[in-house]
Design an enzyme around this catalytic site. Structure first.
Site, short mmCIF file in Angstrom:
data_model
loop_
_atom_site.label_atom_id
_atom_site.label_comp_id
_atom_site.label_asym_id
_atom_site.label_seq_id
_atom_site.Cartn_x
_atom_site.Cartn_y
_atom_site.Cartn_z
N THR A 113 58.95 18.10 22.72
CA THR A 113 60.02 19.08 22.36
C THR A 113 60.47 18.78 21.14
O THR A 113 60.38 17.72 20.39
CB THR A 113 61.04 18.78 23.55
N GLU A 173 58.88 23.31 27.38
CA GLU A 173 58.31 22.77 28.52
C GLU A 173 57.93 23.94 29.68
O GLU A 173 57.32 23.98 30.80
CB GLU A 173 59.46 22.29 29.50
N LYS A 195 84.20 24.41 26.61
CA LYS A 195 84.70 24.29 27.97
C LYS A 195 86.49 24.46 27.65
O LYS A 195 86.92 23.49 27.16
CB LYS A 195 84.65 23.05 28.59
N TRP A 235 84.12 28.50 30.78
CA TRP A 235 82.97 28.46 29.83
C TRP A 235 82.99 29.76 28.67
O TRP A 235 83.03 30.71 28.80
CB TRP A 235 81.70 28.35 30.26
#
Ligand SMILES: Nc1ncnc2c1ncn2[C@@H]1O[C@H](COP(=O)(O)OP(=O)(O)OP(=O)(O)O)[C@@H](O)[C@H]1O
Ligand SMILES: Nc1ncnc2c1ncn2[C@@H]1O[C@H](COP(=O)(O)OP(=O)(O)OP(=O)(O)O)[C@@H](O)[C@H]1O
Ligand SMILES: [Mg+2]
Ligand SMILES: [Mg+2]
Lengths: 540, 540
Positions: free
Chosen positions: A184, A328, A436, A441
């Site tokens: 990654t 992934e 937040k 959110w």
């Protein structure tokens, strides 16, 4: 009761075989690292892949061995993809932009037995060599006699394969055999290794080739600007051969002028890459009154596609298609292929859909869950942690004991998203980047998209900064286009006008350069460090 | 070393799930057996498939159970396809045209536990019932209260599923689980059963959906004229859902006027079927000065596509694409998708390629061998027995002990072919039909194609007849178009002018009707019987 059909394994060799049989005369064009252009046919590639497989075998490389590759998108790296997979070895592509420390880390972690590198990266390879115990062979991907002088024992790729037999009797084996490996990009910690199997890459290749996935058509000329060390260039080296498309490899020339030249001269119709590359190319074309030749589509992924980019390309008749995926996920998760009749809509309508990440491709399952793991509705309202499963999605990171899945078998992407009733998924943030505010959110992607619409803004990043009352409030950090100036207040107003009240940014700050990671993504970790002593004016 | 990706099985349920998620509003339109039209969306279908799965489970049908289906292409049969596969049972489609004896044979051989039939076939089902020990349930695919009166205990499909839950928690199982079953058409002996697995059908579905396979595009409206009892309607019930295409089901209306009405009214763009159907449709359109509406492509397979048909449709702007396959191949082997720029060529050039069967699709391997099994060159010259292998090709016929393969793992198709250097395959004959003249093989397909070019000829069949000197020489049998007359000598000259000398037919005979088999293919076995006392004039 089982069906009674043949148990033929799905191998990457089948894709090569198909390409050689049905599209032997199709072309692969490469901008060479050593200068100049290289052109040959699938048939020629097939012969050299066989030669390389013989050379690898002679070097003692076989089933399960990892071989590191540090290189640009070239025909030679393509040959490595197929030759290594074909003999059951693992092509471990390394992102040179990770920096020597990280590159050395992933090579040692993978236990690479040999390393193939481009001249550009000869110093990197040589510098790492003393620390790499597992590596037995170094090969520079260059013509005979042109090896860069470095203090390691190395040889040229062309000398290595010269004179070998041009046919190889490809073995058959379990379709779950490993064939490729990619770490990654490390934007959120140390890179982790993903070990692809023949089965997973073949399946993702066929599915990405569907008309409602990438949507490539007969006659398309394909340019993977996305590097071959970035999740196998999103599978294009496989898809192009499966579909018999002309493949154009940009080599080290990823700047605007080089890409533009390639697109026009080679009549590229379908190009793929991350937003930063498309931004650079657009600036070059706009600045020099050029056009995009025959380019019809640019598939953009890796980070969010902005409205500004869509509009910028639309003026030239180039259609931006957004894809979302991960290392992934091999990487294909969603592609926002336009529904029928889409281009009859006005641009105002279109951008609303195009800035979304799109519907999942077949065989990828998506769900969103809350903190407790409870499934949320796909109603376009609920926002949650995006989890996925499917045949080309990771089970376990390389070298890890435990799998990377939830108890019920899903992989948590680390992204936060909304899923609309028509199946279209929209990323609002990385879980780590979500702002937040008072229990709600705020999407940093929405803020960044709004900022990028400003004519003076080149790059944008929204950060959640501490706020005594709301917990966090958004700070917008921008980098201006070269030679541009901007009034902070004016930018703030411009941005906030486009946003719901709760997302309105509390402040705007300018930096000389927003730090980008190894795959062209904004490095928020670095940016947060930069602003660690900063306090929002509203928090004072 | 194995890759570390998820082990997600490939199941037909995934295709259904994908369709419901990404194309819930897409339409399925059916010409009903009970009269009138039926239209609903993928979402509606999904609910009824769940209801049916509950009903089947309640009837005691589960993993591995075979369920016979004798019906036209309708939404109800589509529901059976998915519900049976979804619960791990096997959908055994039965060709009613096989005649009661053969139909009874295959149902007994398969050991069907239940039988679903259309009203048309109520007498057939009732007639067979006393002989079928394994069948516990009969269901007529009709509205509640409209069951045809027959001397068996039966119920209506609509009553069966009414009120059941509209969601089903589809199980996960081994992708090699059997899901469908089809017997060969029996043109060369007793029908033999082929047992498809989820894996084999999913893979053939994805591959047939590629732009260089079927070549369907976004927005295509798909009409499978090929029956769902003929190798799963060539996979279209799966492909349409995978690609989110509108699906038009012709029900019992396979005559020219019914098909024409459907094509025009439903704006069909892509239709699939055997040559005899296309012939009937063309005659109807030509005879009544009609057009084909929005039809762009007709995919033609099952037996050879003739030059005459290609030209006939070309006049209306409809492109004929030839496919070749077999029950044993699920059925996809080759599709003759036109190369780029193909339609810029004059028709004279195009037909030369279009009458060939085409290049193999990905993952299907083809080779030709001689009598001894030695591999022959793919040079466009050598003619040999066509053998295949791949993930959707049969291993073992149902109920057989030994597999159906050569020692080295290939399936012999029973066809004789040439493979060209560009990968394009051309069937010259069935091995049984090849005309052997003085040690050389004469292609009956070539002769038949030449005969069909004659304006008065409706059907043609070439037979190898005994000849004292040459072993065999060709006899051409023709059926004339209604109301047409023809001078035998003139037809013979017309045909022989188009053929190499060795293939020139020794005689022409006219019959009232050339016998067609259950899938619209010429039944040469029957024709040979008819001519068993005939002697060629050249042999006298
Ligand atoms: N179209 C897109 N829109 C928004 N974000 C995207 C898009 N495509 C990819 N991404 C982001 O990129 C991530 C996957 O990137 P990749 O696998 O290259 O490594 P990374 O997540 O950046 O690195 P690491 O996992 O090491 O931190 C996704 O999880 C998502 O956050
Ligand atoms: N495009 C085509 N051109 C010529 N022949 C074709 C084509 N498509 C299919 N065929 C013929 O059809 C055969 C496959 O048909 P199918 O599986 O429906 O049963 P069948 O072979 O007719 O019946 P049986 O095997 O019981 O005799 C092929 O082997 C080939 O001979
Ligand atoms: Mg990540
Ligand atoms: Mg057959």
């Amino acid at each position: 009761m089982l069906g009674q059909m043949q148990q033929a394994p799905l191998l990457l060799t089948d894709i090569l075989r198909h390409a050689l049989r049905n599209s032997a005369d199709q072309e692969i064009v490469t901008r060479l690292v050593e200068g100049g252009m290289h052109r040959y046919t699938f048939a020629d590639a097939g012969k050299r892949i066989a030669q390389l497989a013989h050379a690898l075998t002679d070097m003692g490389i076989g089933m399960g061995d990892r071989v590191g590759v540090i290189g640009w998108n070239t025909h030679r790296q393509l040959e490595l993809y197929y030759a290594l997979a074909g003999i059951g070895a693992v092509c471990h592509t390394i992102n040179p932009r990770l920096g020597p420390e990280n590159a050395g880390y992933v090579m040692a972690h993978a236990g690479d037995k040999a390393v193939f590198y481009d001249a550009t990266f000869a110093p990197l390879a040589a510098g790492l060599a003393p620390h790499l115990k597992s590596v037995e062979h170094y090969v520079e991907m260059c013509p005979e006699g042109q090896v860069t002088e470095v203090p390691i024992e190395t040889q040229s790729y062309e000398a290595l394969i010269a004179g070998k037999a041009e046919e190889y009797d490809w073995p058959t084996f379990d379709e779950n055999t490993a064939c490729a490996m990619c770490y990654t990009s490390g934007t959120t910690g140390k890179p982790k290794g993903v070990l692809y199997s023949h089965r997973s890459l073949v399946l993702q290749c066929i599915v990405s080739a569907l008309p409602n996935s990438l949507g490539c058509e007969q006659g398309d000329v394909c340019l993977p600007v996305v590097p071959m060390f970035h999740v196998n260039a999103w599978g294009v080296p496989y898809t192009a051969l499966l579909l018999g498309m002309k493949l154009v490899m940009p080599g080290p020339g990823l700047d605007g002028p080089s890409l533009h030249e390639l697109i026009v001269k080679e009549e590229v119709t379908y190009a793929l890459g991350v937003p930063t590359v498309w931004q650079g190319l657009l600036a070059h074309v706009e600045g020099n009154n050029l056009d995009f030749g025959k380019l019809k589509y640019s598939l953009i992924g890796g980070s969010a596609l902005s409205e500004q980019l869509i509009r910028g390309y639309d003026k030239y008749g180039v259609k931006c298609r957004q894809g979302w995926g991960m290392t992934e996920m091999s990487p294909l998760g969603t592609i926002n292929v336009e529904p029928e009749g889409f281009y009859d809509l006005p641009i105002e309508e279109r951008v609303k859909r195009q800035i979304k990440q799109g519907p999942a491709v077949p065989f990828v399952d998506m769900r969103i869950v809350d903190k407790e793991g409870t499934k949320l509705a796909h109603d376009g309202e609920a926002e949650g942690h995006l989890q996925v499963r499917g045949p080309w999605i990771i089970d376990t990171y390389y070298g890890f004991e435990e799998n990377a899945l939830t108890k019920d078998g899903w992989f948590d992407t680390g992204d936060v998203a909304v899923i609309h009733p028509d199946g279209v998924m929209q990323i609002t943030d990385r879980a780590k980047d979500v702002i937040k505010s008072g229990g709600e959110w705020i999407s940093s992607i929405d803020i960044e998209n709004a900022a990028l619409n400003h004519p003076a803004v080149m790059q944008a990043a929204a950060l959640g900064m501490h706020h005594p009352k709301w917990d966090e409030r958004p700070l917008l950090v921008i980098q201006l286009k070269p030679g541009q100036e901007a009034d902070f207040k004016e930018v703030q107003e411009f941005v906030n006008k486009q946003l719901p009240k709760i997302s309105a940014v509390d402040d705007v700050q300018v930096v000389d350069e927003i730090p980008l990671g190894a795959t062209g993504k904004v490095l928020k970790t670095k940016l947060r460090e930069h602003f660690k002593d900063y306090t929002l004016p509203t928090a004072a």
